[in-house]
Design an enzyme around this catalytic site. Structure first.
Site, mmCIF file in Angstrom:
data_model
loop_
_atom_site.group_PDB
_atom_site.id
_atom_site.type_symbol
_atom_site.label_atom_id
_atom_site.label_comp_id
_atom_site.label_asym_id
_atom_site.label_seq_id
_atom_site.Cartn_x
_atom_site.Cartn_y
_atom_site.Cartn_z
ATOM 1 N N TYR A 193 38.172 -5.266 -13.578
ATOM 2 C CA TYR A 193 38.966 -6.341 -14.210
ATOM 3 C C TYR A 193 37.985 -7.640 -14.561
ATOM 4 O O TYR A 193 36.914 -7.293 -14.196
ATOM 5 C CB TYR A 193 40.290 -6.509 -13.728
ATOM 6 C CG TYR A 193 41.210 -5.278 -13.416
ATOM 7 C CD1 TYR A 193 41.280 -4.647 -14.613
ATOM 8 C CD2 TYR A 193 41.536 -4.737 -12.162
ATOM 9 C CE1 TYR A 193 42.265 -3.321 -14.551
ATOM 10 C CE2 TYR A 193 42.127 -3.679 -12.312
ATOM 11 C CZ TYR A 193 42.478 -2.841 -13.091
ATOM 12 O OH TYR A 193 43.214 -1.765 -13.000
ATOM 13 N N PRO B 238 47.575 -3.745 -2.655
ATOM 14 C CA PRO B 238 48.248 -4.118 -3.987
ATOM 15 C C PRO B 238 48.155 -2.551 -4.771
ATOM 16 O O PRO B 238 47.110 -1.894 -4.910
ATOM 17 C CB PRO B 238 47.147 -5.186 -4.695
ATOM 18 C CG PRO B 238 45.908 -5.033 -3.918
ATOM 19 C CD PRO B 238 46.095 -4.538 -2.603
ATOM 20 N N HIS C 41 42.010 -11.049 -7.603
ATOM 21 C CA HIS C 41 41.496 -9.602 -8.100
ATOM 22 C C HIS C 41 40.251 -9.725 -8.505
ATOM 23 O O HIS C 41 40.009 -10.053 -9.884
ATOM 24 C CB HIS C 41 42.568 -8.816 -8.682
ATOM 25 C CG HIS C 41 42.504 -7.502 -8.772
ATOM 26 N ND1 HIS C 41 41.195 -6.795 -8.419
ATOM 27 C CD2 HIS C 41 43.168 -6.359 -8.964
ATOM 28 C CE1 HIS C 41 41.439 -5.498 -8.471
ATOM 29 N NE2 HIS C 41 42.604 -5.187 -8.761
ATOM 30 N N GLY C 42 38.939 -9.630 -7.633
ATOM 31 C CA GLY C 42 37.741 -9.556 -8.348
ATOM 32 C C GLY C 42 37.196 -7.977 -8.394
ATOM 33 O O GLY C 42 36.004 -7.965 -8.332
ATOM 34 N N ALA C 43 37.937 -7.010 -8.441
ATOM 35 C CA ALA C 43 37.563 -5.802 -8.177
ATOM 36 C C ALA C 43 37.999 -4.813 -9.308
ATOM 37 O O ALA C 43 38.566 -5.347 -10.317
ATOM 38 C CB ALA C 43 38.133 -5.181 -7.028
ATOM 39 N N ASN C 44 37.797 -3.527 -9.406
ATOM 40 C CA ASN C 44 38.368 -2.505 -9.966
ATOM 41 C C ASN C 44 38.065 -2.575 -11.344
ATOM 42 O O ASN C 44 38.751 -1.978 -12.543
ATOM 43 C CB ASN C 44 40.002 -2.384 -9.853
ATOM 44 C CG ASN C 44 40.279 -1.792 -8.655
ATOM 45 O OD1 ASN C 44 39.195 -1.486 -7.799
ATOM 46 N ND2 ASN C 44 41.489 -1.488 -8.158
ATOM 47 N N THR D 226 49.740 -1.430 -8.457
ATOM 48 C CA THR D 226 50.550 -1.318 -9.962
ATOM 49 C C THR D 226 51.681 -0.535 -10.074
ATOM 50 O O THR D 226 51.388 0.678 -9.697
ATOM 51 C CB THR D 226 49.592 -1.241 -11.034
ATOM 52 O OG1 THR D 226 48.610 -2.336 -10.893
ATOM 53 C CG2 THR D 226 50.425 -1.115 -12.325
ATOM 54 N N ASN E 19 37.121 1.957 -14.588
ATOM 55 C CA ASN E 19 37.087 1.272 -15.780
ATOM 56 C C ASN E 19 35.596 0.770 -16.322
ATOM 57 O O ASN E 19 35.523 -0.062 -16.803
ATOM 58 C CB ASN E 19 37.859 -0.253 -15.759
ATOM 59 C CG ASN E 19 39.188 -0.119 -15.464
ATOM 60 O OD1 ASN E 19 40.157 0.751 -16.283
ATOM 61 N ND2 ASN E 19 40.143 -0.643 -14.674
ATOM 62 N N ARG F 241 39.498 -9.850 -3.289
ATOM 63 C CA ARG F 241 39.210 -8.616 -3.280
ATOM 64 C C ARG F 241 38.060 -8.340 -4.146
ATOM 65 O O ARG F 241 37.865 -8.760 -5.231
ATOM 66 C CB ARG F 241 40.454 -7.867 -3.697
ATOM 67 C CG ARG F 241 40.313 -6.168 -3.351
ATOM 68 C CD ARG F 241 41.562 -5.644 -4.145
ATOM 69 N NE ARG F 241 41.975 -4.502 -3.127
ATOM 70 C CZ ARG F 241 42.386 -3.540 -3.429
ATOM 71 N NH1 ARG F 241 42.751 -3.104 -4.522
ATOM 72 N NH2 ARG F 241 42.681 -2.366 -2.551
ATOM 73 N N GLY G 102 47.493 2.079 0.715
ATOM 74 C CA GLY G 102 47.988 2.198 -0.386
ATOM 75 C C GLY G 102 49.107 3.008 -0.857
ATOM 76 O O GLY G 102 50.254 2.774 -0.611
ATOM 77 N N GLN H 132 48.768 -11.118 -5.702
ATOM 78 C CA GLN H 132 47.679 -10.591 -6.279
ATOM 79 C C GLN H 132 47.639 -11.072 -7.796
ATOM 80 O O GLN H 132 48.277 -10.621 -8.694
ATOM 81 C CB GLN H 132 47.247 -9.346 -6.245
ATOM 82 C CG GLN H 132 45.784 -9.073 -6.505
ATOM 83 C CD GLN H 132 45.341 -7.581 -6.703
ATOM 84 O OE1 GLN H 132 45.801 -7.059 -7.872
ATOM 85 N NE2 GLN H 132 44.290 -7.028 -5.900
#
Length: 356
Positions: free
Chosen positions: A180, A23, A175-178, A25, A235, A227, A313, A99
């Site tokens: 967020y 994924p 999306h359980g990452a990055n 953006t 972040n 994820r 990616g 996603q």
């Protein structure tokens, strides 16, 4: 020995190879109401030779948007527009998951409609800035979600998953990452709650467990991936010892029979091995290659059993026919970082495929 170009069955879907499109953006949903465009349909269809496409992050609700011009899946118009994308991918023989990404405290009020403000597990602002249509702005202190807000958020994810199926997606990735929203609940520096949604390991994994369970009940667990990115500081997340939390999370989710687990890996390959061993289903890895992009050498992670699939990616962004190029050993187009976010077809749909 398993090779990257062997087929695999994932969530009941027969995938042509084990090369996934990660994924990414791209901020090109310029249509009215955060709807995907025909240009986006072309972009994804060009990359349909991936074993699996995972789309850019899609907000499951208006307040879940954290960046300019990102698409949603919470209105009838968005569902219709995404159908154009999924139809285009399916015509080319591809498999595509949506996603679902709620950015939580990452964002800015200027990106949100109707006076909304970013939300989070606790009223703790992330350090740093986010890009808006008016330029970079500091992150704001989010509104702490109430119990009722959390229940509504879970319902929003489930409804967005139903919308994804209606729009023709083969499944969804949560999306359980990055850094967020779901990751914010997992991390001790962003989740200061003392109620049942924080405080200890069981409390901090609860949102991830309940969102995943609700989505699986809504559309079938075989259509659902998750994820995660343990220890990822993106972040302003701080997880100094993530092992306990993530192993507990996987233990709670193991019985759901999900389509896959997608790991955005950190530098701790030992933790990767522990997660792989504890997960009973398909395991996708977006390997740790910092500061370089993931390259052809990552394919050995399939051959040695570290993962079932490898997600690319930037290399997939620049090479629409990436599986073919990987099989041939190259050559590879170079990604143009200046056109990663926003803009038109340049740096988006104009990367050439191999001609012979």
């Amino acid at each position: 020995m398993t090779t990257p170009f062997d087929p695999i069955v994932l969530g009941g879907k027969h995938l042509a190879n084990r090369v996934a499109m990660a994924p990414m953006t791209r901020s090109r949903a310029f249509g009215p109401g955060a709807e995907p465009t025909e240009l986006m349909a072309t972009y994804y269809a060009q990359r349909a030779s991936a074993g699996l496409i995972v789309t850019e992050g899609i907000q499951p609700s208006p307040v879940g948007q954290g960046y300019p011009d990102t698409p949603g899946l919470h209105t009838a118009g968005q569902v219709r527009a995404w159908r154009t994308v999924t139809d285009a991918v399916h015509r080319e023989g591809g498999v595509i998951f949506a996603q679902l990404m709620h950015t939580g405290r990452v964002g800015h009020p200027s990106l949100l409609p109707d006076g909304l403000v970013p939300v989070g597990p606790s009223a703790v602002a992330a350090k740093g800035q986010v890009f808006t249509h008016e330029g970079p702005k500091d992150f704001v202190t989010p509104r702490e979600l109430s119990e009722a807000d959390i229940r509504q958020t879970i319902a929003d994810f489930a409804e967005a998953a139903r919308n994804a199926v209606e729009a023709g997606f083969d499944g969804v990735e949560i999306h359980g990452a990055n850094g967020y929203l779901i990751h914010q609940f997992l991390a001790p520096n962003s989740n200061l709650r003392a109620d049942g949604w924080g405080g200890d390991t069981e409390g901090r994994i609860r949102l991830a467990v309940e969102v995943t369970t609700a989505v699986a009940e809504a559309i079938g667990s075989h259509r659902v991936g998750l994820r995660i990115s343990p220890g990822n500081p993106y972040n302003d997340i701080a997880e100094e010892a993530p092992d306990e939390v993530y192993l507990a999370l996987l233990d709670r989710l193991a019985g759901l029979d999900l389509a896959y687990l997608h790991l955005l890996e950190g530098p701790n390959r030992e933790l990767t091995a522990r997660l792989r061993k504890s997960w009973p289903g398909a395991f996708i890895i977006n390997p740790f290659t910092h500061p370089d992009a993931t390259g052809p050498e990552a394919l050995k992670l399939i051959e040695d059993g570290t993962a079932d699939m490898v997600a690319y990616g930037a290399l997939f962004l620049a090479n629409p026919d990436l599986p073919r190029r990987l099989a041939a050993g190259g050559p590879f187009n170079t990604p143009d970082q200046a056109t990663f976010y926003g803009g038109d077809h340049r740096g988006y749909t104009d990367y050439p495929a191999l001609t012979t």
